[in-house]
Design a protein around this motif. Structure first.
Motif, PDB file in Angstrom:
ATOM      1  N   LYS A   3       0.841  -1.204   0.000  1.00  0.00           N
ATOM      2  CA  LYS A   3       0.000   0.000   0.000  1.00  0.00           C
ATOM      3  C   LYS A   3       0.873   1.250   0.000  1.00  0.00           C
ATOM      4  O   LYS A   3       1.803   1.384   0.804  1.00  0.00           O
ATOM      5  N   LEU A   4       0.545   2.164  -0.915  1.00  0.00           N
ATOM      6  CA  LEU A   4       1.308   3.407  -1.063  1.00  0.00           C
ATOM      7  C   LEU A   4       0.385   4.607  -0.893  1.00  0.00           C
ATOM      8  O   LEU A   4      -0.679   4.674  -1.503  1.00  0.00           O
ATOM      9  N   ALA A   5       0.800   5.545  -0.052  1.00  0.00           N
ATOM     10  CA  ALA A   5       0.097   6.825   0.094  1.00  0.00           C
ATOM     11  C   ALA A   5       0.989   7.922  -0.466  1.00  0.00           C
ATOM     12  O   ALA A   5       2.160   8.033  -0.081  1.00  0.00           O
ATOM     13  N   LEU A   6       0.449   8.705  -1.380  1.00  0.00           N
ATOM     14  CA  LEU A   6       1.211   9.809  -1.956  1.00  0.00           C
ATOM     15  C   LEU A   6       0.459  11.106  -1.697  1.00  0.00           C
ATOM     16  O   LEU A   6      -0.744  11.204  -1.968  1.00  0.00           O
ATOM     17  N   PHE A   7       1.168  12.108  -1.168  1.00  0.00           N
ATOM     18  CA  PHE A   7       0.563  13.392  -0.802  1.00  0.00           C
ATOM     19  C   PHE A   7       1.057  14.487  -1.748  1.00  0.00           C
ATOM     20  O   PHE A   7       2.255  14.669  -1.939  1.00  0.00           O
ATOM     21  N   GLN A   8       0.100  15.197  -2.327  1.00  0.00           N
ATOM     22  CA  GLN A   8       0.393  16.251  -3.295  1.00  0.00           C
ATOM     23  C   GLN A   8      -0.669  17.343  -3.128  1.00  0.00           C
ATOM     24  O   GLN A   8      -1.828  17.041  -2.845  1.00  0.00           O
ATOM     25  N   VAL A   9      -0.301  18.614  -3.273  1.00  0.00           N
ATOM     26  CA  VAL A   9      -1.251  19.708  -3.059  1.00  0.00           C
ATOM     27  C   VAL A   9      -2.390  19.667  -4.063  1.00  0.00           C
ATOM     28  O   VAL A   9      -3.559  19.723  -3.710  1.00  0.00           O
ATOM     29  N   ASP A  10      -2.051  19.558  -5.363  1.00  0.00           N
ATOM     30  CA  ASP A  10      -3.079  19.570  -6.396  1.00  0.00           C
ATOM     31  C   ASP A  10      -2.542  18.928  -7.661  1.00  0.00           C
ATOM     32  O   ASP A  10      -1.363  18.578  -7.750  1.00  0.00           O
ATOM     33  N   LEU A  11      -3.426  18.794  -8.641  1.00  0.00           N
ATOM     34  CA  LEU A  11      -3.036  18.315  -9.969  1.00  0.00           C
ATOM     35  C   LEU A  11      -3.373  19.371 -11.011  1.00  0.00           C
ATOM     36  O   LEU A  11      -3.781  19.067 -12.130  1.00  0.00           O
ATOM     37  N   ASN A  12      -3.194  20.633 -10.633  1.00  0.00           N
ATOM     38  CA  ASN A  12      -3.436  21.725 -11.567  1.00  0.00           C
ATOM     39  C   ASN A  12      -2.226  21.897 -12.478  1.00  0.00           C
ATOM     40  O   ASN A  12      -1.224  21.189 -12.338  1.00  0.00           O
ATOM     41  N   ILE A  13      -2.288  22.857 -13.408  1.00  0.00           N
ATOM     42  CA  ILE A  13      -1.209  23.052 -14.374  1.00  0.00           C
ATOM     43  C   ILE A  13       0.094  23.377 -13.659  1.00  0.00           C
ATOM     44  O   ILE A  13       0.173  24.308 -12.859  1.00  0.00           O
ATOM     45  N   GLY A  14       1.141  22.600 -13.939  1.00  0.00           N
ATOM     46  CA  GLY A  14       2.434  22.858 -13.313  1.00  0.00           C
ATOM     47  C   GLY A  14       3.372  21.672 -13.490  1.00  0.00           C
ATOM     48  O   GLY A  14       2.937  20.541 -13.756  1.00  0.00           O
ATOM     49  N   GLY A  15       4.663  21.921 -13.336  1.00  0.00           N
ATOM     50  CA  GLY A  15       5.667  20.886 -13.547  1.00  0.00           C
ATOM     51  C   GLY A  15       5.608  19.762 -12.530  1.00  0.00           C
ATOM     52  O   GLY A  15       5.671  18.582 -12.883  1.00  0.00           O
ATOM     53  N   ILE A  16       5.510  20.112 -11.237  1.00  0.00           N
ATOM     54  CA  ILE A  16       5.438  19.090 -10.200  1.00  0.00           C
ATOM     55  C   ILE A  16       4.177  18.252 -10.369  1.00  0.00           C
ATOM     56  O   ILE A  16       4.185  17.024 -10.227  1.00  0.00           O
ATOM     57  N   GLN A  17       3.076  18.913 -10.689  1.00  0.00           N
ATOM     58  CA  GLN A  17       1.801  18.222 -10.868  1.00  0.00           C
ATOM     59  C   GLN A  17       1.875  17.219 -12.028  1.00  0.00           C
ATOM     60  O   GLN A  17       1.417  16.076 -11.899  1.00  0.00           O
ATOM     61  N   LYS A  18       2.450  17.663 -13.148  1.00  0.00           N
ATOM     62  CA  LYS A  18       2.565  16.770 -14.303  1.00  0.00           C
ATOM     63  C   LYS A  18       3.493  15.607 -13.981  1.00  0.00           C
ATOM     64  O   LYS A  18       3.228  14.459 -14.368  1.00  0.00           O
ATOM     65  N   SER A  19       4.565  15.886 -13.264  1.00  0.00           N
ATOM     66  CA  SER A  19       5.497  14.829 -12.871  1.00  0.00           C
ATOM     67  C   SER A  19       4.815  13.817 -11.956  1.00  0.00           C
ATOM     68  O   SER A  19       5.073  12.609 -12.046  1.00  0.00           O
ATOM     69  N   CYS A  20       3.951  14.315 -11.084  1.00  0.00           N
ATOM     70  CA  CYS A  20       3.207  13.444 -10.176  1.00  0.00           C
ATOM     71  C   CYS A  20       2.309  12.483 -10.958  1.00  0.00           C
ATOM     72  O   CYS A  20       2.268  11.278 -10.678  1.00  0.00           O
ATOM     73  N   VAL A  21       1.584  13.022 -11.934  1.00  0.00           N
ATOM     74  CA  VAL A  21       0.692  12.191 -12.753  1.00  0.00           C
ATOM     75  C   VAL A  21       1.498  11.130 -13.504  1.00  0.00           C
ATOM     76  O   VAL A  21       1.139   9.946 -13.518  1.00  0.00           O
ATOM     77  N   ASN A  22       2.616  11.529 -14.113  1.00  0.00           N
ATOM     78  CA  ASN A  22       3.444  10.573 -14.850  1.00  0.00           C
ATOM     79  C   ASN A  22       4.001   9.492 -13.934  1.00  0.00           C
ATOM     80  O   ASN A  22       4.069   8.313 -14.307  1.00  0.00           O
ATOM     81  N   PHE A  23       4.400   9.886 -12.732  1.00  0.00           N
ATOM     82  CA  PHE A  23       4.918   8.929 -11.744  1.00  0.00           C
ATOM     83  C   PHE A  23       3.851   7.903 -11.381  1.00  0.00           C
ATOM     84  O   PHE A  23       4.072   6.693 -11.437  1.00  0.00           O
ATOM     85  N   LEU A  24       2.654   8.381 -11.022  1.00  0.00           N
ATOM     86  CA  LEU A  24       1.585   7.480 -10.589  1.00  0.00           C
ATOM     87  C   LEU A  24       1.110   6.574 -11.722  1.00  0.00           C
ATOM     88  O   LEU A  24       0.763   5.410 -11.487  1.00  0.00           O
TER      89      LEU A  24
END
Length: 347
Positions: A3-24
């Motif tokens: 089981k994995l829990a990943l915490f992120q502020v949002d998935l709005n437009i941005g580099g970290i957000q896009k990287s998060c989506v690609n990672f998951l």
């Protein structure tokens, strides 16, 4: 199944957000049950996420709490998560909500992603310098640190004096399938194909060095009579850069497009990409330009953020003179992405 829990502020437009989506989207869901915890509910990228990722929400804190140390904040902020996880990840790394939640959730291992060169960021940005003094104590609660580049990780270890803890480099994935799909759209911006066309893409802010690029163009305008530059992006320094272009009479050489929802069709009409950032975390736009088969021009000091994928230059003038018209043979970056997926699986 772990089981994995990943915490992120949002998935709005941005580099970290896009990287998060690609990672998951590249986690093996036959091996992991993944819960994504978000703070905000305005999420432009949420439809790009694998539908089998479980999305949950945690409470948002007032902005003023950024000035409260985590050791105090964790006493009264409770994300109320009853589930137990094998791994908890603070993917955002800038947020108090994600940091405290990763600390308080029941997990066997806690990791945090490092997205920027904090040593240079502290020197360049007064606000970050202040905030870092407040939140740097949070790092003692983490077992592992993952930098998106060798440069970002080494900087982080040095500044925060990290010792005897696991430190890894896992660059961000580049979603070349999405880029290829978005190339099917048209751009309304006219490009003179008889010229050598060069773009620079990113937020128009101090970090990205658009002011340095204007200065470089002005210094070399004698050799750039057949060149045209497109600054693709918007940001807090956009008006300042427009004034700088006007003051140096460079309107015939530089077009500032503003923010484009889909920059790739315009980038695909270019012959080269250039960015003179003062610092980066990884510099994803360089790799996107590589996927589009553009000549990539960047200064030597940015090499440490792309981990050998692109070679920098000490002679920008020479590099500008040596640009060739692009044949645009799309590069899927297959080997690059495969290496990153193997690193993700090794976690």
């Amino acid at each position: 199944m772990k089981k994995l829990a990943l915490f992120q502020v949002d998935l709005n437009i941005g580099g970290i957000q896009k990287s998060c989506v690609n990672f998951l989207n590249n986690i093996d869901l036959n091996k992991y049950e993944v819960d994504l915890y978000l703070v905000e509910k305005d999420n432009a990228y949420i439809n790009d996420l694998n539908k089998y990722i479980n999305i949950k929400y945690i409470k948002k804190l007032p902005y003023i709490t950024k000035l409260i140390p985590i050791s105090i904040l964790k006493l009264f902020y409770n994300p109320k998560i009853d589930k137990t996880y094998d791994i908890a990840i603070d993917f955002n790394s800038y947020s108090n909500e994600t940091a405290v939640s990763t600390k308080k959730v029941n997990a066997n291992k806690r990791m945090i992603w490092i997205h920027n060169d904090v040593e240079v960021k502290i020197k360049e940005e007064i606000l970050y310098r202040i905030l870092h003094l407040v939140f740097k104590s949070k790092y003692k609660y983490f077992d592992s640190f993952v930098g998106v580049s060798d440069g970002a990780l080494k900087s982080f270890i040095k500044v925060n004096k990290i010792k005897n803890k696991e430190c890894l480099v896992i660059p961000n994935l580049v979603d070349t399938k999405e880029i290829k799909e978005k190339l099917k759209e048209e751009t309304e911006i006219d490009v003179d194909n008889s010229k050598i066309n060069i773009c620079s893409t990113g937020r128009i802010v101090h970090q990205k060095g658009f002011d340095l690029l204007v200065q470089e163009i002005n210094k070399n305008k004698d050799i750039l009579t057949n060149h045209h530059f497109y600054f693709i992006g918007g940001g807090s320094d956009e008006a300042k850069i427009k004034d700088l272009v006007k003051d140096n009479n460079l309107e015939d050489l530089i077009t500032i497009t503003g923010y484009l929802k889909n920059p790739y069709p315009l980038m695909n009409k270019m012959d080269a990409f250039i960015l003179l950032s003062r610092y980066e975390g990884q510099g994803m736009v360089f790799l996107e330009a590589k996927a589009l088969d553009l000549d990539v021009i960047m200064p030597k000091h940015l090499e440490k953020y792309v981990d050998g994928e692109i070679i920098g230059t000490d002679d920008l003038r020479k590099s500008l003179l040596n640009i060739n018209k692009s044949n645009h043979k799309f590069n899927d970056l297959t080997d690059y992405n495969k290496r990153i997926i193997n690193k993700i699986n090794s976690l």
